[in-house]
Design a protein around this motif. Structure first.
Motif, PDB file in Angstrom:
ATOM      1  N   ALA A   1     -19.784  25.388  38.770  1.00  0.00           N
ATOM      2  CA  ALA A   1     -21.185  25.645  38.474  1.00  0.00           C
ATOM      3  C   ALA A   1     -21.601  26.945  39.142  1.00  0.00           C
ATOM      4  CB  ALA A   1     -22.053  24.497  39.013  1.00  0.00           C
ATOM      5  N   THR A   2     -22.342  27.770  38.412  1.00  0.00           N
ATOM      6  CA  THR A   2     -22.832  28.990  39.024  1.00  0.00           C
ATOM      7  C   THR A   2     -24.030  28.635  39.903  1.00  0.00           C
ATOM      8  OG1 THR A   2     -24.337  29.441  37.200  1.00  0.00           O
ATOM      9  CG2 THR A   2     -22.108  30.334  37.027  1.00  0.00           C
ATOM     10  N   ARG A   3     -24.123  29.279  41.038  1.00  0.00           N
ATOM     11  CA  ARG A   3     -25.181  28.928  41.989  1.00  0.00           C
ATOM     12  C   ARG A   3     -26.564  29.306  41.478  1.00  0.00           C
ATOM     13  NH1 ARG A   3     -23.392  27.029  46.755  1.00  0.00           N
ATOM     14  NH2 ARG A   3     -21.197  27.353  47.259  1.00  0.00           N
ATOM     15  N   ALA A   4     -26.601  30.156  40.445  1.00  0.00           N
ATOM     16  CA  ALA A   4     -27.905  30.513  39.874  1.00  0.00           C
ATOM     17  C   ALA A   4     -28.432  29.424  38.960  1.00  0.00           C
ATOM     18  CB  ALA A   4     -27.793  31.817  39.101  1.00  0.00           C
ATOM     19  N   GLU A   5     -27.566  28.511  38.540  1.00  0.00           N
ATOM     20  CA  GLU A   5     -27.965  27.469  37.607  1.00  0.00           C
ATOM     21  C   GLU A   5     -28.602  26.318  38.368  1.00  0.00           C
ATOM     22  OE1 GLU A   5     -24.499  27.912  34.211  1.00  0.00           O
ATOM     23  OE2 GLU A   5     -24.281  26.496  35.864  1.00  0.00           O
ATOM     24  N   GLY A   6     -29.841  25.939  37.949  1.00  0.00           N
ATOM     25  CA  GLY A   6     -30.460  24.757  38.483  1.00  0.00           C
ATOM     26  C   GLY A   6     -30.734  24.884  39.979  1.00  0.00           C
ATOM     27  N   ARG A   7     -30.832  23.738  40.657  1.00  0.00           N
ATOM     28  CA  ARG A   7     -31.094  23.707  42.084  1.00  0.00           C
ATOM     29  C   ARG A   7     -29.872  24.184  42.851  1.00  0.00           C
ATOM     30  NH1 ARG A   7     -30.372  19.984  46.137  1.00  0.00           N
ATOM     31  NH2 ARG A   7     -29.502  18.452  44.706  1.00  0.00           N
ATOM     32  N   ARG A   8     -30.073  25.030  43.837  1.00  0.00           N
ATOM     33  CA  ARG A   8     -28.957  25.553  44.608  1.00  0.00           C
ATOM     34  C   ARG A   8     -28.327  24.447  45.447  1.00  0.00           C
ATOM     35  NH1 ARG A   8     -28.227  31.049  45.321  1.00  0.00           N
ATOM     36  NH2 ARG A   8     -29.704  32.325  44.186  1.00  0.00           N
ATOM     37  N   ALA A   9     -26.998  24.473  45.513  1.00  0.00           N
ATOM     38  CA  ALA A   9     -26.311  23.527  46.374  1.00  0.00           C
ATOM     39  C   ALA A   9     -26.461  23.989  47.816  1.00  0.00           C
ATOM     40  CB  ALA A   9     -24.828  23.468  45.994  1.00  0.00           C
ATOM     41  N   ALA A  10     -26.255  23.053  48.750  1.00  0.00           N
ATOM     42  CA  ALA A  10     -26.223  23.429  50.152  1.00  0.00           C
ATOM     43  C   ALA A  10     -25.134  24.474  50.343  1.00  0.00           C
ATOM     44  CB  ALA A  10     -25.940  22.192  51.008  1.00  0.00           C
ATOM     45  N   SER A  11     -25.363  25.373  51.307  1.00  0.00           N
ATOM     46  CA  SER A  11     -24.487  26.537  51.448  1.00  0.00           C
ATOM     47  C   SER A  11     -23.052  26.151  51.749  1.00  0.00           C
ATOM     48  CB  SER A  11     -25.019  27.453  52.550  1.00  0.00           C
ATOM     49  OG  SER A  11     -25.063  26.757  53.791  1.00  0.00           O
ATOM     50  N   ASP A  12     -22.816  24.954  52.297  1.00  0.00           N
ATOM     51  CA  ASP A  12     -21.447  24.589  52.638  1.00  0.00           C
ATOM     52  C   ASP A  12     -20.816  23.661  51.617  1.00  0.00           C
ATOM     53  OD1 ASP A  12     -23.034  22.410  53.201  1.00  0.00           O
ATOM     54  OD2 ASP A  12     -22.030  21.904  55.084  1.00  0.00           O
ATOM     55  N   GLU A  13     -21.436  23.468  50.468  1.00  0.00           N
ATOM     56  CA  GLU A  13     -20.880  22.597  49.440  1.00  0.00           C
ATOM     57  C   GLU A  13     -20.235  23.422  48.328  1.00  0.00           C
ATOM     58  OE1 GLU A  13     -23.217  18.432  49.206  1.00  0.00           O
ATOM     59  OE2 GLU A  13     -24.386  20.167  48.563  1.00  0.00           O
ATOM     60  N   VAL A  14     -19.232  22.815  47.685  1.00  0.00           N
ATOM     61  CA  VAL A  14     -18.518  23.462  46.587  1.00  0.00           C
ATOM     62  C   VAL A  14     -18.905  22.729  45.304  1.00  0.00           C
ATOM     63  CG1 VAL A  14     -16.264  24.157  45.693  1.00  0.00           C
ATOM     64  CG2 VAL A  14     -16.617  23.939  48.180  1.00  0.00           C
ATOM     65  N   PRO A  15     -19.541  23.402  44.342  1.00  0.00           N
ATOM     66  CA  PRO A  15     -20.000  22.728  43.136  1.00  0.00           C
ATOM     67  C   PRO A  15     -18.962  22.746  42.012  1.00  0.00           C
ATOM     68  CG  PRO A  15     -20.938  24.926  43.227  1.00  0.00           C
ATOM     69  CD  PRO A  15     -20.059  24.785  44.444  1.00  0.00           C
ATOM     70  N   PHE A  16     -18.903  21.661  41.276  1.00  0.00           N
ATOM     71  CA  PHE A  16     -18.088  21.560  40.064  1.00  0.00           C
ATOM     72  C   PHE A  16     -18.903  20.812  39.025  1.00  0.00           C
ATOM     73  CE2 PHE A  16     -14.928  21.920  43.414  1.00  0.00           C
ATOM     74  CZ  PHE A  16     -14.000  22.796  42.882  1.00  0.00           C
ATOM     75  N   ASP A  17     -18.660  21.120  37.761  1.00  0.00           N
ATOM     76  CA  ASP A  17     -19.289  20.390  36.664  1.00  0.00           C
ATOM     77  C   ASP A  17     -18.226  19.611  35.906  1.00  0.00           C
ATOM     78  OD1 ASP A  17     -21.720  21.441  37.293  1.00  0.00           O
ATOM     79  OD2 ASP A  17     -21.836  22.817  35.592  1.00  0.00           O
ATOM     80  N   THR A  18     -18.553  18.368  35.568  1.00  0.00           N
ATOM     81  CA  THR A  18     -17.706  17.658  34.620  1.00  0.00           C
ATOM     82  C   THR A  18     -17.953  18.240  33.239  1.00  0.00           C
ATOM     83  OG1 THR A  18     -19.386  15.955  34.316  1.00  0.00           O
ATOM     84  CG2 THR A  18     -17.679  15.507  35.941  1.00  0.00           C
ATOM     85  N   SER A  19     -16.957  18.093  32.373  1.00  0.00           N
ATOM     86  CA  SER A  19     -17.054  18.687  31.042  1.00  0.00           C
ATOM     87  C   SER A  19     -17.848  17.835  30.084  1.00  0.00           C
ATOM     88  CB  SER A  19     -15.650  18.879  30.469  1.00  0.00           C
ATOM     89  OG  SER A  19     -15.044  17.609  30.269  1.00  0.00           O
ATOM     90  N   GLY A  20     -18.046  16.558  30.432  1.00  0.00           N
ATOM     91  CA  GLY A  20     -18.693  15.656  29.495  1.00  0.00           C
ATOM     92  C   GLY A  20     -17.707  14.911  28.615  1.00  0.00           C
ATOM     93  N   SER A  21     -16.387  15.191  28.724  1.00  0.00           N
ATOM     94  CA  SER A  21     -15.412  14.523  27.862  1.00  0.00           C
ATOM     95  C   SER A  21     -15.240  13.063  28.238  1.00  0.00           C
ATOM     96  CB  SER A  21     -14.064  15.246  27.937  1.00  0.00           C
ATOM     97  OG  SER A  21     -13.560  15.217  29.248  1.00  0.00           O
TER      98      SER A  21
END
Length: 346
Positions: free
Chosen positions: A5-25
Protein backbone atom coordinates in the motif's frame (compact mmCIF):
# COMPACT_ATOMS: atom_id res chain seq x y z
CA UNK A 1 -1.53 -12.28 -3.61
CA UNK A 2 -0.41 -9.07 -1.91
CA UNK A 3 0.81 -5.70 -3.08
CA UNK A 4 2.26 -2.84 -1.04
CA UNK A 5 0.00 0.00 0.00
CA UNK A 6 1.28 3.45 -0.80
CA UNK A 7 1.49 5.63 2.28
CA UNK A 8 -0.37 8.39 0.47
CA UNK A 9 -3.44 6.18 0.17
CA UNK A 10 -6.02 6.48 2.93
CA UNK A 11 -5.01 6.82 6.58
CA UNK A 12 -1.27 6.74 7.15
CA UNK A 13 0.10 3.70 8.92
CA UNK A 14 2.18 4.12 12.04
CA UNK A 15 5.75 4.95 11.07
CA UNK A 16 7.07 1.58 12.22
CA UNK A 17 4.47 -0.57 10.45
CA UNK A 18 4.80 -2.23 7.05
CA UNK A 19 1.58 -2.07 4.99
CA UNK A 20 0.33 -4.71 2.55
CA UNK A 21 -2.95 -5.03 0.67
CA UNK A 22 -4.74 -8.26 -0.04
CA UNK A 23 -5.73 -8.63 -3.67
CA UNK A 24 -9.33 -9.53 -2.97
CA UNK A 25 -8.95 -12.97 -4.61
CA UNK A 26 -9.74 -14.70 -1.28
CA UNK A 27 -12.12 -12.06 0.05
CA UNK A 28 -12.70 -8.34 -0.08
CA UNK A 29 -9.54 -6.32 -0.70
CA UNK A 30 -8.22 -4.94 2.57
CA UNK A 31 -5.10 -3.36 4.01
CA UNK A 32 -3.02 -5.07 6.69
CA UNK A 33 -0.10 -3.79 8.75
CA UNK A 34 2.85 -5.75 10.10
CA UNK A 35 5.40 -4.60 12.66
CA UNK A 36 9.12 -4.87 11.88
CA UNK A 37 9.53 -7.27 14.79
CA UNK A 38 6.91 -9.56 13.21
CA UNK A 39 8.81 -9.51 9.92
CA UNK A 40 12.11 -10.18 11.70
CA UNK A 41 10.60 -12.95 13.82
CA UNK A 42 9.30 -14.79 10.76
CA UNK A 43 12.66 -14.52 9.01
CA UNK A 44 14.46 -15.81 12.11
CA UNK A 45 11.93 -18.60 12.69
CA UNK A 46 12.02 -20.00 9.16
CA UNK A 47 15.71 -19.26 8.79
CA UNK A 48 16.50 -21.29 11.90
CA UNK A 49 14.13 -24.21 11.29
CA UNK A 50 14.28 -24.62 7.52
CA UNK A 51 16.98 -22.57 5.81
CA UNK A 52 20.15 -22.43 7.88
CA UNK A 53 23.15 -20.19 7.11
CA UNK A 54 22.99 -18.32 3.80
CA UNK A 55 25.70 -16.68 1.69
CA UNK A 56 23.51 -15.56 -1.22
CA UNK A 57 19.79 -15.10 -1.94
CA UNK A 58 18.19 -15.54 -5.37
CA UNK A 59 14.60 -14.35 -5.37
CA UNK A 60 11.93 -14.80 -8.03
CA UNK A 61 9.22 -13.39 -5.73
CA UNK A 62 8.55 -9.64 -6.15
CA UNK A 63 8.93 -7.68 -2.90
CA UNK A 64 5.42 -6.23 -3.15
CA UNK A 65 4.22 -9.61 -1.87
CA UNK A 66 4.73 -10.53 1.80
CA UNK A 67 6.62 -13.72 0.87
CA UNK A 68 8.96 -11.82 -1.45
CA UNK A 69 9.44 -9.01 1.06
CA UNK A 70 10.33 -11.40 3.88
CA UNK A 71 12.86 -13.57 2.09
CA UNK A 72 13.99 -11.38 -0.79
CA UNK A 73 14.48 -8.19 1.24
CA UNK A 74 14.35 -8.66 5.01
CA UNK A 75 16.37 -11.89 5.18
CA UNK A 76 19.31 -10.71 3.03
CA UNK A 77 19.33 -7.39 4.89
CA UNK A 78 19.35 -9.11 8.29
CA UNK A 79 21.97 -11.65 7.20
CA UNK A 80 24.02 -9.00 5.35
CA UNK A 81 24.28 -11.17 2.22
CA UNK A 82 23.92 -10.25 -1.47
CA UNK A 83 20.60 -10.78 -3.23
CA UNK A 84 20.02 -11.48 -6.91
CA UNK A 85 16.59 -10.05 -7.79
CA UNK A 86 15.72 -12.60 -10.45
CA UNK A 87 12.13 -11.36 -10.62
CA UNK A 88 13.36 -8.29 -12.54
CA UNK A 89 14.86 -10.42 -15.34
CA UNK A 90 13.94 -14.10 -14.84
CA UNK A 91 15.79 -15.25 -17.98
CA UNK A 92 19.13 -13.76 -16.95
CA UNK A 93 21.75 -16.47 -16.20
CA UNK A 94 22.56 -17.16 -12.56
CA UNK A 95 26.00 -16.60 -11.09
CA UNK A 96 26.74 -18.52 -7.88
CA UNK A 97 30.19 -18.60 -6.20
CA UNK A 98 31.65 -22.07 -5.68
CA UNK A 99 30.91 -23.36 -2.19
CA UNK A 100 28.16 -20.79 -1.49
CA UNK A 101 25.13 -21.60 0.64
CA UNK A 102 22.24 -20.40 -1.51
CA UNK A 103 18.62 -19.61 -0.72
CA UNK A 104 16.18 -19.49 -3.66
CA UNK A 105 12.83 -17.77 -3.13
CA UNK A 106 10.42 -19.41 -5.58
CA UNK A 107 7.10 -18.78 -7.24
CA UNK A 108 5.77 -21.41 -9.69
CA UNK A 109 7.40 -20.02 -12.83
CA UNK A 110 10.85 -20.22 -11.19
CA UNK A 111 11.08 -24.00 -11.25
CA UNK A 112 11.32 -24.45 -15.02
CA UNK A 113 13.99 -21.74 -15.07
CA UNK A 114 15.92 -23.53 -12.33
CA UNK A 115 15.74 -26.76 -14.32
CA UNK A 116 17.34 -25.08 -17.30
CA UNK A 117 19.94 -23.19 -15.27
CA UNK A 118 20.76 -25.83 -12.66
CA UNK A 119 24.36 -26.21 -13.84
CA UNK A 120 25.10 -22.77 -12.34
CA UNK A 121 24.13 -24.11 -8.91
CA UNK A 122 25.95 -27.43 -8.98
CA UNK A 123 29.08 -25.92 -7.42
CA UNK A 124 27.18 -24.57 -4.41
CA UNK A 125 27.75 -26.02 -0.97
CA UNK A 126 23.99 -26.20 -0.36
CA UNK A 127 20.79 -24.96 -2.02
CA UNK A 128 17.56 -24.38 -0.12
CA UNK A 129 14.38 -23.37 -1.96
CA UNK A 130 11.34 -21.82 -0.29
CA UNK A 131 8.06 -21.98 -2.19
CA UNK A 132 4.83 -20.16 -1.39
CA UNK A 133 1.79 -18.48 -2.98
CA UNK A 134 0.56 -21.54 -4.90
CA UNK A 135 1.06 -25.31 -5.13
CA UNK A 136 4.48 -26.25 -6.53
CA UNK A 137 4.29 -27.10 -10.24
CA UNK A 138 5.39 -30.51 -11.60
CA UNK A 139 8.82 -29.05 -12.39
CA UNK A 140 9.43 -28.50 -8.67
CA UNK A 141 8.93 -32.17 -7.84
CA UNK A 142 11.09 -33.24 -10.78
CA UNK A 143 13.95 -30.94 -9.74
CA UNK A 144 13.82 -32.11 -6.11
CA UNK A 145 14.29 -35.68 -7.32
CA UNK A 146 17.00 -34.73 -9.79
CA UNK A 147 19.01 -32.36 -7.59
CA UNK A 148 18.80 -33.93 -4.12
CA UNK A 149 20.52 -34.04 -1.72
CA UNK A 150 22.21 -30.78 -2.78
CA UNK A 151 18.76 -29.19 -3.05
CA UNK A 152 16.32 -29.06 -0.14
CA UNK A 153 12.95 -27.48 -0.84
CA UNK A 154 10.13 -26.41 1.47
CA UNK A 155 6.55 -25.28 0.95
CA UNK A 156 5.22 -22.54 3.21
CA UNK A 157 1.52 -22.17 4.01
CA UNK A 158 0.35 -18.74 5.09
CA UNK A 159 -1.26 -15.48 4.02
CA UNK A 160 -0.95 -11.73 4.28
CA UNK A 161 -3.20 -11.83 7.33
CA UNK A 162 -1.36 -14.59 9.19
CA UNK A 163 2.21 -14.72 7.93
CA UNK A 164 3.64 -18.24 7.82
CA UNK A 165 1.48 -20.91 9.44
CA UNK A 166 3.05 -24.24 8.51
CA UNK A 167 5.63 -25.96 6.33
CA UNK A 168 6.34 -29.27 4.63
CA UNK A 169 9.05 -30.55 2.27
CA UNK A 170 8.43 -30.38 -1.45
CA UNK A 171 8.08 -34.06 -2.32
CA UNK A 172 10.29 -35.61 -5.01
CA UNK A 173 8.48 -36.64 -8.17
CA UNK A 174 6.66 -39.90 -7.57
CA UNK A 175 6.40 -39.44 -3.78
CA UNK A 176 3.35 -38.56 -1.72
CA UNK A 177 3.02 -35.20 0.01
CA UNK A 178 3.80 -35.07 3.74
CA UNK A 179 1.40 -33.46 6.25
CA UNK A 180 1.83 -29.79 7.06
CA UNK A 181 3.70 -29.04 10.31
CA UNK A 182 2.78 -25.89 12.25
CA UNK A 183 5.53 -23.36 12.88
CA UNK A 184 6.59 -23.25 16.54
CA UNK A 185 4.79 -20.01 17.47
CA UNK A 186 1.49 -20.96 15.79
CA UNK A 187 -1.37 -22.43 17.84
CA UNK A 188 -3.86 -24.59 15.94
CA UNK A 189 -7.37 -24.12 17.35
CA UNK A 190 -8.57 -27.71 17.08
CA UNK A 191 -12.00 -29.12 17.81
CA UNK A 192 -10.61 -31.87 20.04
CA UNK A 193 -13.98 -33.55 20.39
CA UNK A 194 -14.22 -34.20 16.66
CA UNK A 195 -13.70 -37.80 15.44
CA UNK A 196 -10.54 -38.78 13.57
CA UNK A 197 -10.75 -37.81 9.92
CA UNK A 198 -13.29 -35.08 10.62
CA UNK A 199 -12.92 -32.04 8.36
CA UNK A 200 -12.79 -28.66 10.07
CA UNK A 201 -11.73 -25.13 9.25
CA UNK A 202 -8.16 -24.18 10.10
CA UNK A 203 -8.21 -21.48 12.79
CA UNK A 204 -4.90 -20.20 14.16
CA UNK A 205 -3.43 -17.98 16.83
CA UNK A 206 -0.01 -16.43 16.37
CA UNK A 207 2.02 -13.41 17.53
CA UNK A 208 2.54 -12.66 13.82
CA UNK A 209 -1.09 -11.98 12.88
CA UNK A 210 -1.35 -8.65 11.04
CA UNK A 211 -3.37 -5.65 12.15
CA UNK A 212 -6.30 -4.83 9.84
CA UNK A 213 -6.84 -1.27 8.69
CA UNK A 214 -9.26 0.39 11.09
CA UNK A 215 -8.32 -1.95 13.92
CA UNK A 216 -6.21 -1.04 16.91
CA UNK A 217 -4.50 -4.43 17.20
CA UNK A 218 -4.27 -7.79 15.40
CA UNK A 219 -7.16 -10.22 15.87
CA UNK A 220 -6.87 -12.79 18.65
CA UNK A 221 -7.31 -15.61 16.14
CA UNK A 222 -7.80 -16.00 12.40
CA UNK A 223 -10.09 -18.36 10.47
CA UNK A 224 -8.17 -19.12 7.29
CA UNK A 225 -10.93 -20.60 5.15
CA UNK A 226 -8.81 -23.73 4.68
CA UNK A 227 -10.43 -27.09 5.43
CA UNK A 228 -8.11 -29.60 7.10
CA UNK A 229 -7.94 -33.04 8.67
CA UNK A 230 -5.60 -33.14 11.67
CA UNK A 231 -2.99 -35.90 11.67
CA UNK A 232 -1.50 -34.95 15.06
CA UNK A 233 -1.50 -32.17 17.64
CA UNK A 234 0.49 -29.88 15.34
CA UNK A 235 0.11 -31.44 11.91
CA UNK A 236 -2.65 -31.61 9.33
CA UNK A 237 -3.52 -32.31 5.73
CA UNK A 238 -5.23 -29.71 3.59
CA UNK A 239 -8.56 -30.90 2.26
CA UNK A 240 -9.49 -27.74 0.40
CA UNK A 241 -10.97 -24.32 0.98
CA UNK A 242 -14.47 -23.69 2.20
CA UNK A 243 -15.07 -22.05 -1.19
CA UNK A 244 -13.77 -25.12 -3.06
CA UNK A 245 -16.05 -27.71 -1.46
CA UNK A 246 -18.81 -28.66 -3.88
CA UNK A 247 -21.36 -31.43 -4.22
CA UNK A 248 -21.72 -33.30 -7.50
CA UNK A 249 -24.89 -35.40 -7.57
CA UNK A 250 -24.84 -35.28 -3.76
CA UNK A 251 -21.19 -36.39 -3.47
CA UNK A 252 -18.80 -33.99 -1.71
CA UNK A 253 -15.79 -33.07 -3.83
CA UNK A 254 -12.86 -31.08 -2.45
CA UNK A 255 -11.22 -29.44 -5.44
CA UNK A 256 -7.88 -29.26 -3.64
CA UNK A 257 -7.87 -33.06 -3.57
CA UNK A 258 -8.77 -33.15 -7.25
CA UNK A 259 -5.70 -31.03 -8.02
CA UNK A 260 -3.47 -33.11 -5.73
CA UNK A 261 -4.51 -36.32 -7.48
CA UNK A 262 -3.89 -34.79 -10.90
CA UNK A 263 -0.40 -33.64 -9.80
CA UNK A 264 0.39 -37.10 -8.41
CA UNK A 265 -0.83 -39.08 -11.43
CA UNK A 266 0.07 -36.63 -14.19
CA UNK A 267 3.26 -34.89 -12.95
CA UNK A 268 3.98 -33.41 -16.39
CA UNK A 269 0.62 -31.61 -16.60
CA UNK A 270 -0.36 -28.30 -15.00
CA UNK A 271 -3.97 -28.54 -13.80
CA UNK A 272 -6.38 -26.23 -11.98
CA UNK A 273 -9.89 -27.20 -10.83
CA UNK A 274 -12.54 -24.51 -10.29
CA UNK A 275 -16.20 -24.73 -9.26
CA UNK A 276 -18.75 -24.57 -12.06
CA UNK A 277 -22.35 -23.79 -11.21
CA UNK A 278 -25.34 -24.56 -13.35
CA UNK A 279 -24.23 -27.96 -14.65
CA UNK A 280 -27.28 -29.18 -16.62
CA UNK A 281 -27.04 -32.71 -15.21
CA UNK A 282 -25.28 -32.54 -11.84
CA UNK A 283 -26.45 -29.05 -10.85
CA UNK A 284 -23.06 -28.22 -9.34
CA UNK A 285 -19.84 -29.34 -10.97
CA UNK A 286 -16.28 -28.37 -11.69
CA UNK A 287 -14.04 -27.56 -14.60
CA UNK A 288 -10.43 -28.67 -15.01
CA UNK A 289 -8.13 -26.33 -16.90
CA UNK A 290 -5.01 -28.15 -17.99
CA UNK A 291 -1.80 -27.75 -19.96
CA UNK A 292 0.41 -30.65 -20.93
CA UNK A 293 -0.12 -31.69 -24.55
CA UNK A 294 3.60 -31.31 -25.27
CA UNK A 295 4.23 -33.97 -22.64
CA UNK A 296 1.78 -36.35 -24.30
CA UNK A 297 -1.12 -35.78 -21.88
CA UNK A 298 -4.63 -35.73 -23.32
CA UNK A 299 -8.21 -35.50 -22.05
CA UNK A 300 -8.49 -39.25 -21.60
CA UNK A 301 -5.52 -39.11 -19.22
CA UNK A 302 -7.20 -36.37 -17.19
CA UNK A 303 -10.42 -38.35 -16.86
CA UNK A 304 -8.55 -41.56 -16.02
CA UNK A 305 -6.57 -39.75 -13.29
CA UNK A 306 -9.86 -38.63 -11.73
CA UNK A 307 -11.56 -42.02 -11.75
CA UNK A 308 -11.90 -41.86 -7.94
CA UNK A 309 -13.95 -38.64 -8.16
CA UNK A 310 -17.19 -37.64 -9.85
CA UNK A 311 -16.02 -36.61 -13.31
CA UNK A 312 -15.48 -32.96 -14.21
CA UNK A 313 -18.25 -31.19 -16.08
CA UNK A 314 -15.76 -29.69 -18.51
CA UNK A 315 -12.13 -29.97 -19.52
CA UNK A 316 -10.35 -26.99 -21.04
CA UNK A 317 -6.94 -27.54 -22.61
CA UNK A 318 -4.63 -24.52 -22.68
CA UNK A 319 -1.17 -23.79 -24.01
CA UNK A 320 -0.27 -22.59 -20.49
CA UNK A 321 -2.21 -21.98 -17.29
CA UNK A 322 -2.37 -18.19 -16.70
CA UNK A 323 -1.04 -17.08 -13.33
CA UNK A 324 -0.92 -13.90 -11.30
CA UNK A 325 2.33 -12.09 -10.51
CA UNK A 326 2.44 -14.05 -7.23
CA UNK A 327 2.20 -17.37 -9.04
CA UNK A 328 -1.39 -18.28 -8.17
CA UNK A 329 -3.74 -19.47 -10.91
CA UNK A 330 -5.50 -16.42 -12.37
CA UNK A 331 -9.13 -17.38 -11.80
CA UNK A 332 -10.58 -14.54 -13.85
CA UNK A 333 -8.31 -15.28 -16.82
CA UNK A 334 -9.08 -19.00 -16.59
CA UNK A 335 -12.85 -18.53 -16.47
CA UNK A 336 -12.59 -16.12 -19.40
CA UNK A 337 -11.23 -19.01 -21.51
CA UNK A 338 -14.36 -21.12 -20.98
CA UNK A 339 -16.08 -21.72 -24.30
CA UNK A 340 -19.86 -21.34 -24.24
CA UNK A 341 -21.79 -24.47 -23.40
CA UNK A 342 -23.22 -26.35 -26.32
CA UNK A 343 -27.01 -26.24 -26.39
CA UNK A 344 -28.70 -29.33 -25.03
CA UNK A 345 -30.05 -31.64 -27.75
CA UNK A 346 -33.80 -31.39 -28.27
Amino acid sequence: MTRPATRAEGRRAASDEVPFDTSGSTGAARRWFRLPRQMEREVELIGTHLVGPVDQVITYAPPQHLFGALFGHWLPRMAAVPVHRAWTDPLAPLSVPSGARVLIVCVPMAWNLLHRGWSALEGARSVVALHSAAAPPPAAHRLVRRAGPLLRAWELLGSTETGGIAHRPVAPEGSGAAPWQALPDVTLMRDRGAPMGHTQELVVRSPRLARPEGGTRPPARWATGDLVEFTGDRSFRLVGRSSSLIKVNGVKVHLTRVEEQLRARLPHADCVALPLTGDPLAGEGYVVFWSGRRSGVDEADIRAALRDFPGPSRLVGLAAVPRTAGGKPDRAALLATLPPCSPSPT
